[in-house]
Design a protein around this motif. Sequence first.
Motif, PDB file in Angstrom:
ATOM      1  N   MET A   1     -71.138  54.146 -11.106  1.00 23.06           N
ATOM      2  CA  MET A   1     -71.604  55.526 -10.927  1.00 23.06           C
ATOM      3  C   MET A   1     -72.011  55.800  -9.476  1.00 23.06           C
ATOM      4  SD  MET A   1     -71.310  57.244 -13.682  1.00 23.06           S
ATOM      5  CE  MET A   1     -72.385  58.640 -13.467  1.00 23.06           C
ATOM      6  N   SER A   2     -72.412  54.762  -8.739  1.00 20.83           N
ATOM      7  CA  SER A   2     -72.837  54.954  -7.356  1.00 20.83           C
ATOM      8  C   SER A   2     -71.668  55.228  -6.419  1.00 20.83           C
ATOM      9  CB  SER A   2     -73.601  53.722  -6.868  1.00 20.83           C
ATOM     10  OG  SER A   2     -72.756  52.582  -6.916  1.00 20.83           O
ATOM     11  N   GLU A   3     -70.424  55.046  -6.893  1.00 21.82           N
ATOM     12  CA  GLU A   3     -69.251  55.242  -6.046  1.00 21.82           C
ATOM     13  C   GLU A   3     -68.381  56.403  -6.531  1.00 21.82           C
ATOM     14  OE1 GLU A   3     -67.144  51.539  -5.761  1.00 21.82           O
ATOM     15  OE2 GLU A   3     -68.888  50.480  -4.998  1.00 21.82           O
ATOM     16  N   THR A   4     -69.005  57.444  -7.031  1.00 19.28           N
ATOM     17  CA  THR A   4     -68.242  58.582  -7.560  1.00 19.28           C
ATOM     18  C   THR A   4     -67.534  59.385  -6.475  1.00 19.28           C
ATOM     19  OG1 THR A   4     -70.214  59.971  -7.525  1.00 19.28           O
ATOM     20  CG2 THR A   4     -69.706  58.836  -9.594  1.00 19.28           C
ATOM     21  N   HIS A   5     -67.883  59.193  -5.237  1.00 13.04           N
ATOM     22  CA  HIS A   5     -67.250  59.920  -4.136  1.00 13.04           C
ATOM     23  C   HIS A   5     -66.015  59.201  -3.591  1.00 13.04           C
ATOM     24  CE1 HIS A   5     -69.979  56.995  -2.437  1.00 13.04           C
ATOM     25  NE2 HIS A   5     -69.293  57.053  -1.307  1.00 13.04           N
ATOM     26  N   LEU A   6     -65.673  58.028  -4.136  1.00 13.29           N
ATOM     27  CA  LEU A   6     -64.559  57.228  -3.630  1.00 13.29           C
ATOM     28  C   LEU A   6     -63.375  57.211  -4.594  1.00 13.29           C
ATOM     29  CD1 LEU A   6     -66.580  54.093  -2.441  1.00 13.29           C
ATOM     30  CD2 LEU A   6     -65.700  55.951  -1.026  1.00 13.29           C
ATOM     31  N   ASP A   7     -62.189  56.974  -4.049  1.00 14.91           N
ATOM     32  CA  ASP A   7     -61.003  56.704  -4.864  1.00 14.91           C
ATOM     33  C   ASP A   7     -60.968  55.209  -5.145  1.00 14.91           C
ATOM     34  OD1 ASP A   7     -60.351  59.356  -4.593  1.00 14.91           O
ATOM     35  OD2 ASP A   7     -58.871  59.036  -3.016  1.00 14.91           O
ATOM     36  N   HIS A   8     -60.482  54.828  -6.338  1.00 16.12           N
ATOM     37  CA  HIS A   8     -60.469  53.421  -6.737  1.00 16.12           C
ATOM     38  C   HIS A   8     -59.093  53.028  -7.241  1.00 16.12           C
ATOM     39  CE1 HIS A   8     -64.779  54.514  -7.144  1.00 16.12           C
ATOM     40  NE2 HIS A   8     -64.931  53.339  -6.571  1.00 16.12           N
ATOM     41  N   GLY A   9     -58.780  51.737  -7.101  1.00 12.96           N
ATOM     42  CA  GLY A   9     -57.480  51.241  -7.552  1.00 12.96           C
ATOM     43  C   GLY A   9     -57.584  49.899  -8.249  1.00 12.96           C
ATOM     44  N   LEU A  10     -56.629  49.660  -9.163  1.00 14.50           N
ATOM     45  CA  LEU A  10     -56.467  48.372  -9.842  1.00 14.50           C
ATOM     46  C   LEU A  10     -55.065  47.858  -9.509  1.00 14.50           C
ATOM     47  CD1 LEU A  10     -57.733  49.080 -13.478  1.00 14.50           C
ATOM     48  CD2 LEU A  10     -58.768  47.530 -11.853  1.00 14.50           C
ATOM     49  N   LYS A  11     -54.984  46.707  -8.878  1.00 15.01           N
ATOM     50  CA  LYS A  11     -53.673  46.129  -8.578  1.00 15.01           C
ATOM     51  C   LYS A  11     -53.227  45.313  -9.786  1.00 15.01           C
ATOM     52  CE  LYS A  11     -51.058  43.380  -5.370  1.00 15.01           C
ATOM     53  NZ  LYS A  11     -51.024  42.684  -4.108  1.00 15.01           N
ATOM     54  N   ILE A  12     -52.035  45.594 -10.285  1.00 19.83           N
ATOM     55  CA  ILE A  12     -51.485  44.943 -11.469  1.00 19.83           C
ATOM     56  C   ILE A  12     -50.295  44.089 -11.039  1.00 19.83           C
ATOM     57  CG2 ILE A  12     -50.537  45.298 -13.787  1.00 19.83           C
ATOM     58  CD1 ILE A  12     -53.324  46.536 -13.361  1.00 19.83           C
ATOM     59  N   ARG A  13     -50.362  42.793 -11.323  1.00 21.76           N
ATOM     60  CA  ARG A  13     -49.227  41.891 -11.063  1.00 21.76           C
ATOM     61  C   ARG A  13     -48.927  41.149 -12.357  1.00 21.76           C
ATOM     62  NH1 ARG A  13     -49.508  37.707  -6.821  1.00 21.76           N
ATOM     63  NH2 ARG A  13     -47.259  37.817  -6.999  1.00 21.76           N
ATOM     64  N   PHE A  14     -47.667  41.176 -12.763  1.00 28.44           N
ATOM     65  CA  PHE A  14     -47.214  40.449 -13.948  1.00 28.44           C
ATOM     66  C   PHE A  14     -46.190  39.434 -13.474  1.00 28.44           C
ATOM     67  CE2 PHE A  14     -44.412  40.173 -17.780  1.00 28.44           C
ATOM     68  CZ  PHE A  14     -45.321  39.535 -18.588  1.00 28.44           C
ATOM     69  N   LEU A  15     -46.465  38.173 -13.751  1.00 21.47           N
ATOM     70  CA  LEU A  15     -45.621  37.081 -13.276  1.00 21.47           C
ATOM     71  C   LEU A  15     -44.909  36.420 -14.442  1.00 21.47           C
ATOM     72  CD1 LEU A  15     -48.291  35.459 -10.930  1.00 21.47           C
ATOM     73  CD2 LEU A  15     -46.532  37.098 -10.288  1.00 21.47           C
ATOM     74  N   ASP A  16     -43.645  36.113 -14.233  1.00 20.54           N
ATOM     75  CA  ASP A  16     -42.848  35.364 -15.199  1.00 20.54           C
ATOM     76  C   ASP A  16     -42.373  34.101 -14.490  1.00 20.54           C
ATOM     77  OD1 ASP A  16     -41.151  34.385 -17.129  1.00 20.54           O
ATOM     78  OD2 ASP A  16     -39.655  35.965 -16.938  1.00 20.54           O
ATOM     79  N   ARG A  17     -42.936  32.967 -14.898  1.00 25.73           N
ATOM     80  CA  ARG A  17     -42.618  31.667 -14.286  1.00 25.73           C
ATOM     81  C   ARG A  17     -42.844  31.686 -12.783  1.00 25.73           C
ATOM     82  NH1 ARG A  17     -37.468  30.068 -18.089  1.00 25.73           N
ATOM     83  NH2 ARG A  17     -38.520  30.709 -19.971  1.00 25.73           N
ATOM     84  N   GLY A  18     -43.922  32.334 -12.366  1.00 22.32           N
ATOM     85  CA  GLY A  18     -44.303  32.379 -10.968  1.00 22.32           C
ATOM     86  C   GLY A  18     -43.666  33.489 -10.165  1.00 22.32           C
ATOM     87  N   SER A  19     -42.663  34.158 -10.704  1.00 23.54           N
ATOM     88  CA  SER A  19     -41.986  35.248  -9.992  1.00 23.54           C
ATOM     89  C   SER A  19     -42.560  36.592 -10.439  1.00 23.54           C
ATOM     90  CB  SER A  19     -40.488  35.230 -10.282  1.00 23.54           C
ATOM     91  OG  SER A  19     -39.917  34.025  -9.850  1.00 23.54           O
ATOM     92  N   PRO A  20     -42.882  37.477  -9.485  1.00 25.09           N
ATOM     93  CA  PRO A  20     -43.445  38.772  -9.882  1.00 25.09           C
ATOM     94  C   PRO A  20     -42.415  39.680 -10.539  1.00 25.09           C
ATOM     95  CG  PRO A  20     -43.222  38.627  -7.497  1.00 25.09           C
ATOM     96  CD  PRO A  20     -42.824  37.298  -8.047  1.00 25.09           C
ATOM     97  N   VAL A  21     -42.797  40.232 -11.685  1.00 26.96           N
ATOM     98  CA  VAL A  21     -41.997  41.231 -12.386  1.00 26.96           C
ATOM     99  C   VAL A  21     -42.539  42.617 -12.036  1.00 26.96           C
ATOM    100  CG1 VAL A  21     -41.297  42.086 -14.659  1.00 26.96           C
ATOM    101  CG2 VAL A  21     -41.501  39.632 -14.256  1.00 26.96           C
ATOM    102  N   ILE A  22     -43.866  42.706 -11.940  1.00 26.00           N
ATOM    103  CA  ILE A  22     -44.555  43.956 -11.602  1.00 26.00           C
ATOM    104  C   ILE A  22     -45.517  43.670 -10.462  1.00 26.00           C
ATOM    105  CG2 ILE A  22     -46.192  45.698 -12.390  1.00 26.00           C
ATOM    106  CD1 ILE A  22     -45.369  45.118 -15.192  1.00 26.00           C
ATOM    107  N   ASP A  23     -45.612  44.597  -9.534  1.00 24.21           N
ATOM    108  CA  ASP A  23     -46.624  44.556  -8.483  1.00 24.21           C
ATOM    109  C   ASP A  23     -46.922  46.005  -8.117  1.00 24.21           C
ATOM    110  OD1 ASP A  23     -48.379  43.947  -6.494  1.00 24.21           O
ATOM    111  OD2 ASP A  23     -46.990  42.717  -5.321  1.00 24.21           O
ATOM    112  N   GLN A  24     -47.832  46.630  -8.884  1.00 25.77           N
ATOM    113  CA  GLN A  24     -48.145  48.046  -8.708  1.00 25.77           C
ATOM    114  C   GLN A  24     -49.652  48.243  -8.714  1.00 25.77           C
ATOM    115  OE1 GLN A  24     -46.246  50.676 -11.479  1.00 25.77           O
ATOM    116  NE2 GLN A  24     -44.219  49.865 -11.101  1.00 25.77           N
TER     117      GLN A  24
END
Length: 169
Positions: free
Chosen positions: A118-141
């Motif tokens: 709640m103290s950071e309501t003035h900021l934009d926030h992000g979640l980095k999502i990485r999905f790996l299959d046998r060590g290789s990235p399938v998703i990096d968003q």
Amino acid sequence: MRFLLCILIWIFFVGGLWAYTAQRDASLPKGTAPVADRDVLTGEYVLEITPGFSIDKDPFALSLDDAPQSPGLEVRLNGQALTVGSGEISRGKVIRITEGLTPTAGFNEFYVQASPPMSETHLDHGLKIRFLDRGSPVIDQTVWGSRGALVAGTVSFSLTAHKEDNHDH
């Protein structure tokens, strides 16, 4: 006369809505199989989520006394909830999920939702999502939320079976 006009307008709007939904349902592809009927893939899958903020419990979420306390992060794969550790989730700390990852052949989708402090309501926030299959990235968003809003979004991807997993040689 007004009563007759009201009936005609009602028939026009309700009939139009019915015709629209009937046309929309008829245009849906018939060949897509439900998720339960598709092949579940096996592999060494890892989901990494890196928050750009310290995740707090959503202050506006409905909380029941007997419900387990949520860490403020919800993750789903194709509608099925994934277990996230119950510890504190802080900025920049990678959350690794390896259990319950059962993607299917073809279209898959992750849904993530997190509550910024709640103290950071003035900021934009992000979640980095990485999905790996046998060590290789399938998703990096990255999924973004603006001005302290709940960070929520979906990340879609497609998978095919590996040649060594395919038993139809």
